[in-house]
Design an enzyme around this catalytic site. Sequence first.
Site, PDB file in Angstrom:
ATOM      1  N   ASN A  33       0.817  -1.219   0.000  1.00 30.77           N
ATOM      2  CA  ASN A  33       0.000   0.000   0.000  1.00 30.77           C
ATOM      3  C   ASN A  33       0.852   1.270   0.000  1.00 30.77           C
ATOM      4  OD1 ASN A  33       0.973   0.149   2.627  1.00 30.77           O
ATOM      5  ND2 ASN A  33      -1.025   0.437   3.588  1.00 30.77           N
ATOM      6  N   ASP A  57      -4.047  -2.795   0.338  1.00 30.33           N
ATOM      7  CA  ASP A  57      -3.865  -2.807   1.790  1.00 30.33           C
ATOM      8  C   ASP A  57      -4.448  -4.103   2.326  1.00 30.33           C
ATOM      9  OD1 ASP A  57      -4.115  -2.377   4.601  1.00 30.33           O
ATOM     10  OD2 ASP A  57      -3.996  -0.221   4.245  1.00 30.33           O
ATOM     11  N   LYS A  90      -4.199  -3.316  13.269  1.00 28.07           N
ATOM     12  CA  LYS A  90      -5.113  -3.845  12.253  1.00 28.07           C
ATOM     13  C   LYS A  90      -4.338  -4.574  11.157  1.00 28.07           C
ATOM     14  CE  LYS A  90      -9.125  -0.730  12.386  1.00 28.07           C
ATOM     15  NZ  LYS A  90      -9.870   0.300  11.591  1.00 28.07           N
ATOM     16  N   TYR A 144       2.663  -2.790  17.877  1.00 25.18           N
ATOM     17  CA  TYR A 144       3.492  -3.656  17.036  1.00 25.18           C
ATOM     18  C   TYR A 144       3.766  -4.985  17.731  1.00 25.18           C
ATOM     19  CZ  TYR A 144       7.366  -5.075  13.991  1.00 25.18           C
ATOM     20  OH  TYR A 144       8.188  -5.761  13.124  1.00 25.18           O
ATOM     21  N   LYS A 148       1.950  -8.478  16.480  1.00 27.76           N
ATOM     22  CA  LYS A 148       2.701  -9.604  15.943  1.00 27.76           C
ATOM     23  C   LYS A 148       2.478 -10.871  16.779  1.00 27.76           C
ATOM     24  CE  LYS A 148       5.080  -7.918  12.389  1.00 27.76           C
ATOM     25  NZ  LYS A 148       5.079  -8.500  11.028  1.00 27.76           N
ATOM     26  N   TYR A 158      -5.036 -21.421  12.955  1.00 32.31           N
ATOM     27  CA  TYR A 158      -5.426 -21.850  11.610  1.00 32.31           C
ATOM     28  C   TYR A 158      -4.770 -23.186  11.269  1.00 32.31           C
ATOM     29  CZ  TYR A 158      -8.242 -18.130   9.491  1.00 32.31           C
ATOM     30  OH  TYR A 158      -9.273 -17.283   9.159  1.00 32.31           O
ATOM     31  N   THR A 174      17.492  -6.194  11.249  1.00 32.06           N
ATOM     32  CA  THR A 174      18.005  -6.426   9.897  1.00 32.06           C
ATOM     33  C   THR A 174      18.312  -5.087   9.234  1.00 32.06           C
ATOM     34  OG1 THR A 174      16.641  -8.425   9.754  1.00 32.06           O
ATOM     35  CG2 THR A 174      17.509  -7.545   7.686  1.00 32.06           C
ATOM     36  N   ARG A 185      15.281   3.745  12.075  1.00 36.68           N
ATOM     37  CA  ARG A 185      16.003   2.574  12.580  1.00 36.68           C
ATOM     38  C   ARG A 185      17.445   2.950  12.879  1.00 36.68           C
ATOM     39  NH1 ARG A 185      13.528  -2.565   9.217  1.00 36.68           N
ATOM     40  NH2 ARG A 185      11.757  -1.460   8.346  1.00 36.68           N
TER      41      ARG A 185
END
Length: 328
Positions: A33, A57, A90, A144, A148, A158, A174, A185
């Site tokens: 997005n 999105d 979301k 965040y 996660k 699932y 990373t 970062r």
Amino acid sequence: MKRILVTGGAGFIGSHLCTRLINDGHSVICLDNYFTGDRANVWHLMNNPRFELVRHDIINPYSAEVDEIYNLACPASPIHYQYDPVKTIKTSVMGAVNMLSLGRHVNAKVLQASTSEVYGDPIVHPQKEEYWGNVNPVGIRSCYDEGKRCAETLFMDYHRQKKLKIKIIRIFNTYGPNMHPNDGRVVSNFIVQALKNEDITLYGDGSQTRSFQYVDDLVEGMVRMMNTEDSFVGPINIGNPNEFTIKQLAEKVIELTGSSSKFVFKPLPGDDPKQRQPDISLAKEKLNWEPTVQLEEGLIKTINYFKSVISRKEPVVQPSFIPLYQLK
């Protein structure tokens, strides 16, 4: 040849993964997005008939006939995921549901790009996959971290309930080319500040530690994880176990850039982890994987990338802070 969907494919890590998959002979749908991703990161793939770029999105359902899905879509640096924390969670939760639903519909294997942030500010060091973490559920990083963590739960449920083929990796810090200069970062911050001979900002006293892996090592680990037997789902740590203090990183960047930058110290942000180091024993055992690019080599490659970015005549554009869902 497989048909593979990469969400967040125009982002820093996603763009490297798309390139690797195309080079391996696969057909790739890159979904993004452009909240933090950039078309420029995959521009070199645009003329390849096996590459398709789609603006979408993942909080909204998406449908395509694919064999595998790499779910990378989510802002990953604090400056971005804290900009709209509700949107961030979301993306992690609803995005996971949508990609899992797609995987179930077309019988695709789905890999979740989780994060070392699920360990929070760890009291176990180094961090093994069995560690449940020390996460603040109501802090400024929670959108965040907990997003996660919830996504991992959805993937496992699932798998258990609906027998979906899944993989979960936990990505540690990373760095590498295609990082945005202003993404907040630590590696990109230090390199850009050093190349401009600006003061380098250290939070706290700089003694907090991180383990830095070069993006090519991460992509190799991701591909190997996707190709493991269906019975092995993870989670699995993918990171470089060599631990450095933030101050050591800054000193190395100054050395490699020949910068005249000085240190400026600021208060440590809330919930910022004091230590972060992966135990990669499981990756060695199951994937026959360990990082091959060490810090100095990777930093030189990344510094050269940022030199080319900074030397461009056109100004560096900040990532758009107008998410796609607000443009509708």
